[in-house]
Design a protein around this motif. Sequence first.
Motif, PDB file in Angstrom:
ATOM      1  N   THR A  22       0.834  -1.206   0.000  1.00 33.80           N
ATOM      2  CA  THR A  22       0.000   0.000   0.000  1.00 33.80           C
ATOM      3  C   THR A  22       0.870   1.258   0.000  1.00 33.80           C
ATOM      4  OG1 THR A  22      -0.181   0.264   2.416  1.00 33.80           O
ATOM      5  CG2 THR A  22      -1.737  -1.258   1.368  1.00 33.80           C
ATOM      6  N   LEU A  23       2.178   1.068  -0.212  1.00 35.21           N
ATOM      7  CA  LEU A  23       3.118   2.206  -0.205  1.00 35.21           C
ATOM      8  C   LEU A  23       2.972   3.002  -1.512  1.00 35.21           C
ATOM      9  CD1 LEU A  23       5.507   3.687   1.182  1.00 35.21           C
ATOM     10  CD2 LEU A  23       7.045   2.066   0.044  1.00 35.21           C
ATOM     11  N   GLU A  24       2.226   4.081  -1.441  1.00 38.65           N
ATOM     12  CA  GLU A  24       2.014   4.926  -2.624  1.00 38.65           C
ATOM     13  C   GLU A  24       3.318   5.679  -2.947  1.00 38.65           C
ATOM     14  OE1 GLU A  24      -0.483   5.379  -4.693  1.00 38.65           O
ATOM     15  OE2 GLU A  24      -1.998   4.147  -3.700  1.00 38.65           O
ATOM     16  N   PRO A  25       3.552   5.980  -4.226  1.00 41.27           N
ATOM     17  CA  PRO A  25       4.768   6.710  -4.596  1.00 41.27           C
ATOM     18  C   PRO A  25       4.953   8.003  -3.790  1.00 41.27           C
ATOM     19  CG  PRO A  25       3.664   5.907  -6.558  1.00 41.27           C
ATOM     20  CD  PRO A  25       2.767   5.568  -5.403  1.00 41.27           C
ATOM     21  N   SER A  26       3.857   8.699  -3.489  1.00 40.79           N
ATOM     22  CA  SER A  26       3.982   9.960  -2.747  1.00 40.79           C
ATOM     23  C   SER A  26       4.494   9.725  -1.322  1.00 40.79           C
ATOM     24  CB  SER A  26       2.634  10.688  -2.710  1.00 40.79           C
ATOM     25  OG  SER A  26       1.646   9.832  -2.175  1.00 40.79           O
ATOM     26  N   LYS A  30       8.060  10.769   0.475  1.00 41.65           N
ATOM     27  CA  LYS A  30       8.040  11.503   1.747  1.00 41.65           C
ATOM     28  C   LYS A  30       8.917  10.803   2.794  1.00 41.65           C
ATOM     29  CE  LYS A  30       4.825  12.405   5.447  1.00 41.65           C
ATOM     30  NZ  LYS A  30       3.426  12.363   5.898  1.00 41.65           N
ATOM     31  N   LEU A  31       8.789   9.481   2.886  1.00 48.39           N
ATOM     32  CA  LEU A  31       9.584   8.739   3.880  1.00 48.39           C
ATOM     33  C   LEU A  31      11.067   8.737   3.505  1.00 48.39           C
ATOM     34  CD1 LEU A  31       7.251   5.683   4.664  1.00 48.39           C
ATOM     35  CD2 LEU A  31       7.439   7.859   5.889  1.00 48.39           C
ATOM     36  N   ALA A  32      11.357   8.688   2.213  1.00 50.56           N
ATOM     37  CA  ALA A  32      12.757   8.751   1.774  1.00 50.56           C
ATOM     38  C   ALA A  32      13.380  10.067   2.228  1.00 50.56           C
ATOM     39  CB  ALA A  32      12.841   8.604   0.253  1.00 50.56           C
ATOM     40  N   ALA A  33      12.638  11.156   2.044  1.00 50.63           N
ATOM     41  CA  ALA A  33      13.144  12.468   2.448  1.00 50.63           C
ATOM     42  C   ALA A  33      13.325  12.529   3.968  1.00 50.63           C
ATOM     43  CB  ALA A  33      12.195  13.564   1.975  1.00 50.63           C
ATOM     44  N   ARG A  34      12.323  12.033   4.695  1.00 51.70           N
ATOM     45  CA  ARG A  34      12.374  12.075   6.156  1.00 51.70           C
ATOM     46  C   ARG A  34      13.564  11.295   6.698  1.00 51.70           C
ATOM     47  NH1 ARG A  34       6.726  10.859   8.772  1.00 51.70           N
ATOM     48  NH2 ARG A  34       7.274   8.715   9.220  1.00 51.70           N
ATOM     49  N   ASN A  35      13.898  10.193   6.042  1.00 52.28           N
ATOM     50  CA  ASN A  35      14.984   9.342   6.534  1.00 52.28           C
ATOM     51  C   ASN A  35      16.301   9.557   5.785  1.00 52.28           C
ATOM     52  OD1 ASN A  35      13.454   8.039   8.554  1.00 52.28           O
ATOM     53  ND2 ASN A  35      12.514   6.707   7.029  1.00 52.28           N
ATOM     54  N   SER A  36      16.340  10.605   4.977  1.00 54.27           N
ATOM     55  CA  SER A  36      17.544  10.920   4.181  1.00 54.27           C
ATOM     56  C   SER A  36      18.043   9.727   3.376  1.00 54.27           C
ATOM     57  CB  SER A  36      18.674  11.430   5.087  1.00 54.27           C
ATOM     58  OG  SER A  36      18.225  12.490   5.881  1.00 54.27           O
ATOM     59  N   ILE A  37      17.127   9.113   2.651  1.00 57.04           N
ATOM     60  CA  ILE A  37      17.498   7.970   1.808  1.00 57.04           C
ATOM     61  C   ILE A  37      17.341   8.401   0.352  1.00 57.04           C
ATOM     62  CG2 ILE A  37      16.805   5.645   1.091  1.00 57.04           C
ATOM     63  CD1 ILE A  37      15.859   5.245   4.018  1.00 57.04           C
ATOM     64  N   ASN A  38      18.382   8.132  -0.428  1.00 50.91           N
ATOM     65  CA  ASN A  38      18.292   8.410  -1.867  1.00 50.91           C
ATOM     66  C   ASN A  38      17.518   7.306  -2.547  1.00 50.91           C
ATOM     67  OD1 ASN A  38      19.571  10.874  -2.451  1.00 50.91           O
ATOM     68  ND2 ASN A  38      21.562   9.926  -1.979  1.00 50.91           N
ATOM     69  N   ILE A  39      16.469   7.664  -3.274  1.00 50.00           N
ATOM     70  CA  ILE A  39      15.760   6.631  -4.035  1.00 50.00           C
ATOM     71  C   ILE A  39      15.932   6.910  -5.520  1.00 50.00           C
ATOM     72  CG2 ILE A  39      14.117   5.943  -2.254  1.00 50.00           C
ATOM     73  CD1 ILE A  39      12.063   7.811  -3.536  1.00 50.00           C
ATOM     74  N   PRO A  40      16.198   5.849  -6.287  1.00 48.78           N
ATOM     75  CA  PRO A  40      16.378   6.058  -7.726  1.00 48.78           C
ATOM     76  C   PRO A  40      15.064   6.489  -8.374  1.00 48.78           C
ATOM     77  CG  PRO A  40      16.378   3.708  -7.190  1.00 48.78           C
ATOM     78  CD  PRO A  40      16.319   4.453  -5.890  1.00 48.78           C
ATOM     79  N   ALA A  41      15.180   7.236  -9.457  1.00 47.23           N
ATOM     80  CA  ALA A  41      13.979   7.716 -10.153  1.00 47.23           C
ATOM     81  C   ALA A  41      13.099   6.551 -10.588  1.00 47.23           C
ATOM     82  CB  ALA A  41      14.375   8.544 -11.359  1.00 47.23           C
ATOM     83  N   PRO A  67      12.965  -3.595  -2.692  1.00 43.92           N
ATOM     84  CA  PRO A  67      13.856  -2.434  -2.537  1.00 43.92           C
ATOM     85  C   PRO A  67      13.118  -1.170  -2.091  1.00 43.92           C
ATOM     86  CG  PRO A  67      14.379  -3.609  -4.562  1.00 43.92           C
ATOM     87  CD  PRO A  67      13.116  -4.223  -4.021  1.00 43.92           C
ATOM     88  N   ASN A  68      11.857  -1.001  -2.519  1.00 41.78           N
ATOM     89  CA  ASN A  68      11.103   0.180  -2.102  1.00 41.78           C
ATOM     90  C   ASN A  68      10.890   0.246  -0.592  1.00 41.78           C
ATOM     91  OD1 ASN A  68      10.884   1.277  -4.619  1.00 41.78           O
ATOM     92  ND2 ASN A  68       8.705   0.882  -4.885  1.00 41.78           N
ATOM     93  N   MET A  69      10.953  -0.904   0.074  1.00 37.05           N
ATOM     94  CA  MET A  69      10.700  -0.939   1.529  1.00 37.05           C
ATOM     95  C   MET A  69      11.832  -0.313   2.335  1.00 37.05           C
ATOM     96  SD  MET A  69       9.154  -4.726   2.037  1.00 37.05           S
ATOM     97  CE  MET A  69       8.044  -5.431   0.824  1.00 37.05           C
ATOM     98  N   GLU A  70      12.966  -0.033   1.678  1.00 39.44           N
ATOM     99  CA  GLU A  70      14.114   0.508   2.416  1.00 39.44           C
ATOM    100  C   GLU A  70      13.814   1.847   3.088  1.00 39.44           C
ATOM    101  OE1 GLU A  70      17.438   0.398  -0.308  1.00 39.44           O
ATOM    102  OE2 GLU A  70      17.275  -1.793  -0.424  1.00 39.44           O
ATOM    103  N   GLU A  76       7.222   5.086  13.438  1.00 38.54           N
ATOM    104  CA  GLU A  76       6.384   6.128  12.835  1.00 38.54           C
ATOM    105  C   GLU A  76       6.162   5.865  11.342  1.00 38.54           C
ATOM    106  OE1 GLU A  76       8.116  10.035  12.868  1.00 38.54           O
ATOM    107  OE2 GLU A  76       6.189  11.028  12.523  1.00 38.54           O
ATOM    108  N   ASP A  77       7.209   5.375  10.662  1.00 36.85           N
ATOM    109  CA  ASP A  77       7.072   5.049   9.232  1.00 36.85           C
ATOM    110  C   ASP A  77       6.031   3.950   9.019  1.00 36.85           C
ATOM    111  OD1 ASP A  77       9.207   6.812   8.896  1.00 36.85           O
ATOM    112  OD2 ASP A  77      10.712   5.213   8.752  1.00 36.85           O
ATOM    113  N   PHE A  78       6.101   2.908   9.855  1.00 36.25           N
ATOM    114  CA  PHE A  78       5.144   1.803   9.719  1.00 36.25           C
ATOM    115  C   PHE A  78       3.737   2.267  10.103  1.00 36.25           C
ATOM    116  CE2 PHE A  78       9.255  -0.288   9.937  1.00 36.25           C
ATOM    117  CZ  PHE A  78       9.156  -1.199   8.896  1.00 36.25           C
ATOM    118  N   PHE A  79       3.669   3.134  11.091  1.00 39.69           N
ATOM    119  CA  PHE A  79       2.377   3.722  11.469  1.00 39.69           C
ATOM    120  C   PHE A  79       1.793   4.504  10.294  1.00 39.69           C
ATOM    121  CE2 PHE A  79       0.050   7.514  12.634  1.00 39.69           C
ATOM    122  CZ  PHE A  79      -0.952   7.019  13.451  1.00 39.69           C
ATOM    123  N   ASP A  80       2.594   5.376   9.698  1.00 41.02           N
ATOM    124  CA  ASP A  80       2.114   6.214   8.588  1.00 41.02           C
ATOM    125  C   ASP A  80       1.626   5.360   7.419  1.00 41.02           C
ATOM    126  OD1 ASP A  80       2.672   8.472  10.036  1.00 41.02           O
ATOM    127  OD2 ASP A  80       4.472   9.033   8.902  1.00 41.02           O
TER     128      ASP A  80
END
Length: 328
Positions: A22-26, A30-41, A67-70, A76-80
Motif C-alpha cells: 500500500t506504499l504509494e509513490p507519494s 516523503k519517507l525517503a526524504a524524512r529518513n535521508s534515503i536516496n531513491i532512484p527515479a 527495494p522500495n521498503m528501504e 512512525e514510518d510503519f504507522f504512517d
Amino acid sequence: PTMEEFIVGMPKAELHVHLEGTLEPSLHRKLAARNSINIPATSDNVSGNSNGYLFHDLTSFLAVYYPNMEVLLTAEDFFDLAFAYLSKAYSQNVVHAEMFFDPQAHTSRGVSFSTVITGFRQAIVKAERELGMSASLIMCFLRDMDPGFAMATLTEALPYKDWIVGVGLDSDERDNPPSKFASVFARAKKEGWLVTCHCDIDQPNSIAHIRQVLRDIGVDRIDHGTNIVEDETLVQLVKERGIGLTCCPVSNSVVTNDFKGREIVQLLRQGVKVTINSDDPAYFRGYMNENMMKMAKDADVTKGELIRLQKNAFEISWISERKKEKFI
Ligand code: ADE
Ligand code: ZN
C-alpha cells in the motif's frame, strides 16, 4: 443507483492486502526524504513501460517491491504506512480489513520486529478509535527464504501474539512449495493462530501446491487459489470445509494479463466462498472499489453477486463470531 454508486456505498471487508503493497509513490518519496534515503527515479512504481508498470509478472513485481521498503525504518514510518491505507480503505466504505505484513523483509535489513509491529498496531488502534473501523494483522513468512528464518520469526512474534490474528505465506512461489514450511505452520496452529497461504495464479505446480495447503498444512483460507477450478475434487473439498479464497482481480491482470474473472465467477456460482480484494493496491493501481468495479464491468457480475462476494468476505473473515453478527 448506478453500478459504481452501488459498489461505493456497499460496506466491504478486505481480507487480502499487503501493508507493504500500500506504499504509494507519494508516501515513498516523503519517507525517503524524512529518513535521508536516496531513491532512484525508477523506484516510482507507476511510471515505466507500456502498461504503466515496471513489472509484468510476480517475480519482476517483487524485484521493485522489496527495494522500495528501504524507506521504512521507524515505528512512525510503519504507522504512517498503515494509517494511510486504513484511511483510504475507510473512504471506500471498507469497515473491516485483515492486513498482511512481511516482518522478514524488515528484520533482514536491521529493523527490529518490535518497531514494525508497534507502528502497525498503533495505526489499527487509531483507526478503530477514530474511524470506527475494525482491522487486524496477518504475519506472512517469506517462502523464498529459509524455513529456519520463518521459525525464528514465529518465535519473535510470540510476545505480540494477541496483535496477530493468523499467519500466511507469500513472496516468490516458484520452487518454494508450501510443504517446505509444514513444521512452521504446525507450530503456528499450536500457538492458536489461524492459517492461510498464497497459492498464486498460474504458478508451476499450482494444483500440487493447493493440494499441499489443504491436505498437509490444513489452511483456514487460501490466498488467490483460483487454479482450483482445474480439479473438481479440490473444489468439492474447499466447499465441504467452507474454506474461502481471497481473489485479487486487478492484481491478476497485472501479473498474468488475465484477471481470472471467468474462474472467479464460476467458483462463486458453484458455491465456493470467493472474495474480492486488492493485494498490493499502490502497485497494481486498484483498491477495493476498483476491484469490485472490474468484476462488475469485465466479468458481468450482477449486483446480487456483488453482495454475495461481500457476504462471503465477512463470513470467512477472522473476526470474532460475536462481532461477525453485527456485519452480516
Ligand atoms: N507479496 C506481496 N504481494 C504478493 C503476491 N501477490 N504474491 C506473492 N507474494 C506477495
Ligand atoms: Zn497477496
